[in-house]
Every structure is written in structure tokens, then in C-alpha cells.
Design a protein around this motif. Structure first.
Motif, short mmCIF file in Angstrom:
data_model
loop_
_atom_site.label_atom_id
_atom_site.label_comp_id
_atom_site.label_asym_id
_atom_site.label_seq_id
_atom_site.Cartn_x
_atom_site.Cartn_y
_atom_site.Cartn_z
N UNK A 5 31.47 -8.98 -23.33
CA UNK A 5 32.38 -9.33 -22.25
C UNK A 5 32.87 -10.76 -22.46
N UNK A 6 34.17 -10.88 -22.71
CA UNK A 6 34.77 -12.20 -22.90
C UNK A 6 35.18 -12.82 -21.57
N UNK A 7 35.22 -14.13 -21.54
CA UNK A 7 35.72 -14.86 -20.38
C UNK A 7 36.24 -16.22 -20.87
N UNK A 8 36.97 -16.88 -19.98
CA UNK A 8 37.43 -18.23 -20.29
C UNK A 8 38.89 -18.33 -20.69
N UNK A 12 47.29 -22.42 -20.29
CA UNK A 12 47.07 -23.85 -20.56
C UNK A 12 48.34 -24.43 -21.17
N UNK A 13 48.57 -25.69 -20.91
CA UNK A 13 49.72 -26.38 -21.50
C UNK A 13 49.44 -26.70 -22.97
N UNK A 14 50.49 -26.78 -23.75
CA UNK A 14 50.33 -27.16 -25.15
C UNK A 14 49.59 -28.49 -25.24
N UNK A 15 48.67 -28.55 -26.19
CA UNK A 15 47.84 -29.73 -26.33
C UNK A 15 46.54 -29.66 -25.56
N UNK A 16 46.42 -28.66 -24.70
CA UNK A 16 45.23 -28.51 -23.89
C UNK A 16 44.11 -27.80 -24.63
N UNK A 17 43.03 -27.55 -23.90
CA UNK A 17 41.83 -26.94 -24.48
C UNK A 17 41.35 -25.78 -23.62
N UNK A 18 40.70 -24.86 -24.28
CA UNK A 18 40.03 -23.76 -23.61
C UNK A 18 38.71 -23.47 -24.32
N UNK A 19 37.75 -23.00 -23.57
CA UNK A 19 36.49 -22.56 -24.15
C UNK A 19 36.28 -21.11 -23.77
N UNK A 20 36.31 -20.25 -24.77
CA UNK A 20 36.05 -18.83 -24.56
C UNK A 20 34.57 -18.56 -24.71
N UNK A 21 34.07 -17.65 -23.90
CA UNK A 21 32.69 -17.21 -23.99
C UNK A 21 32.66 -15.70 -24.16
N UNK A 22 31.63 -15.22 -24.82
CA UNK A 22 31.44 -13.79 -24.99
C UNK A 22 29.96 -13.50 -24.77
N UNK A 91 49.07 -18.26 -28.47
CA UNK A 91 49.12 -17.26 -27.40
C UNK A 91 48.80 -15.88 -27.96
N UNK A 92 47.79 -15.24 -27.37
CA UNK A 92 47.34 -13.94 -27.87
C UNK A 92 46.22 -13.43 -26.96
N UNK A 93 45.85 -12.19 -27.17
CA UNK A 93 44.61 -11.67 -26.60
C UNK A 93 43.50 -11.97 -27.60
N UNK A 94 42.45 -12.59 -27.13
CA UNK A 94 41.32 -12.96 -27.98
C UNK A 94 40.16 -12.00 -27.73
N UNK A 116 31.09 -3.44 -32.74
CA UNK A 116 31.44 -3.47 -31.31
C UNK A 116 32.51 -4.51 -31.04
N UNK A 117 33.44 -4.14 -30.14
CA UNK A 117 34.51 -5.03 -29.70
C UNK A 117 34.39 -5.29 -28.21
N UNK A 118 34.78 -6.49 -27.81
CA UNK A 118 34.95 -6.77 -26.40
C UNK A 118 36.31 -6.26 -25.94
N UNK A 119 36.58 -6.42 -24.66
CA UNK A 119 37.83 -5.90 -24.09
C UNK A 119 38.99 -6.88 -24.24
N UNK A 120 38.67 -8.11 -24.59
CA UNK A 120 39.71 -9.12 -24.82
C UNK A 120 39.96 -9.99 -23.60
N UNK A 121 40.42 -11.21 -23.88
CA UNK A 121 40.80 -12.14 -22.82
C UNK A 121 42.11 -12.80 -23.23
#
Length: 127
Positions: A5-8, A12-22, A91-94, A116-121
């Protein structure tokens, strides 16, 4: 059976950051190498990063190398993808993925042997 299960994700604006969790279910998380993939509209799914069972070996695709960090916490059954200095082309589904067979991470082999694959975020980077 492993559920991922992905989240995060988010906007976000260009130059910004995100942290994805699975987060992975089950008691065998440390038996799997873990990967992050992405699929942009109209494009094929591609690998972004991968990490070995112990976390010692790591792979980054050239497209985002230097701006991403993959890590895992086997005690928490979780793999992370820290993304910095994001660009609109990110920009994409991760998706996160788990794999037992090993083998090279580049090319198509790793993706073709995912167990196994997650459902994507969704990650959207605004310009």
C-alpha cells in the motif's frame, strides 16, 4: 501473499519534495527486494529505484538519479522514496513492487519478474 500500500503522493510545485511510503503486509518483507516504478500518461511503466533485501545494494534510474533516495525499514515492513527538486516530467503514478528472484535491476528483467505490485499513488508536479 504480500499486499503493498503506497502513500505520500499528491500535488507539489516544481522544485518541491515528496516522500512516498509503501507498507507491506505479512512477515516476509525482508525476503523481497523492493522497487519503485512510475507510469506517466501515454508512456510505459519504468523503474525509478530498487533496493536489495538488506538495503545494502541500491539502484537508481538515470532519469532521477541525484534527486531521489530509496530506503527501507525491515522492522516496519516499509520502503520509502524521497524525491527532491521535482520537475513536471516526474508527474506519474508511482508504484512499489516486491520481487524475490533477484537479477539485474536495469532493463526489463526486473519489472517482468515482479511478484507483487501496489495499487499506485499519483504524483503531480505543477510548473
Amino acid at each position: 501473499q504480500v499486499q503493498l500500500v503506497e502513500s505520500g503522493g499528491g500535488l507539489v510545485q516544481a522544485g518541491g519534495s515528496l516522500r512516498l511510503s509503501c507498507a507491506a503486509s505479512g512477515h516476509t518483507f525482508s525476503s523481497y527486494s523492493m522497487g519503485w516504478f512510475r507510469q506517466a500518461p501515454g508512456k510505459e511503466r519504468e523503474i525509478v529505484a530498487a533496493i536489495s533485501r538488506s538495503g545494502v545494494n541500491i539502484y537508481y534510474a538515470n532519469s532521477m538519479k541525484g534527486r531521489i533516495t530509496i530506503s527501507r525499514d525491515n522492522a516496519k515492513n516499509t520502503v520509502y522514496l524521497q524525491m527532491n527538486s521535482l520537475k513536471p516530467e516526474a508527474t506519474a503514478v508511482y508504484y512499489c513492487a516486491a520481487q524475490t528472484k533477484g537479477g539485474p535491476w536495469g532493463g526489463t528483467y526486473y519489472q517482468s519478474t515482479i511478484d507483487y505490485w501496489g495499487q499506485g499513488t499519483q504524483v503531480t508536479v505543477a510548473s
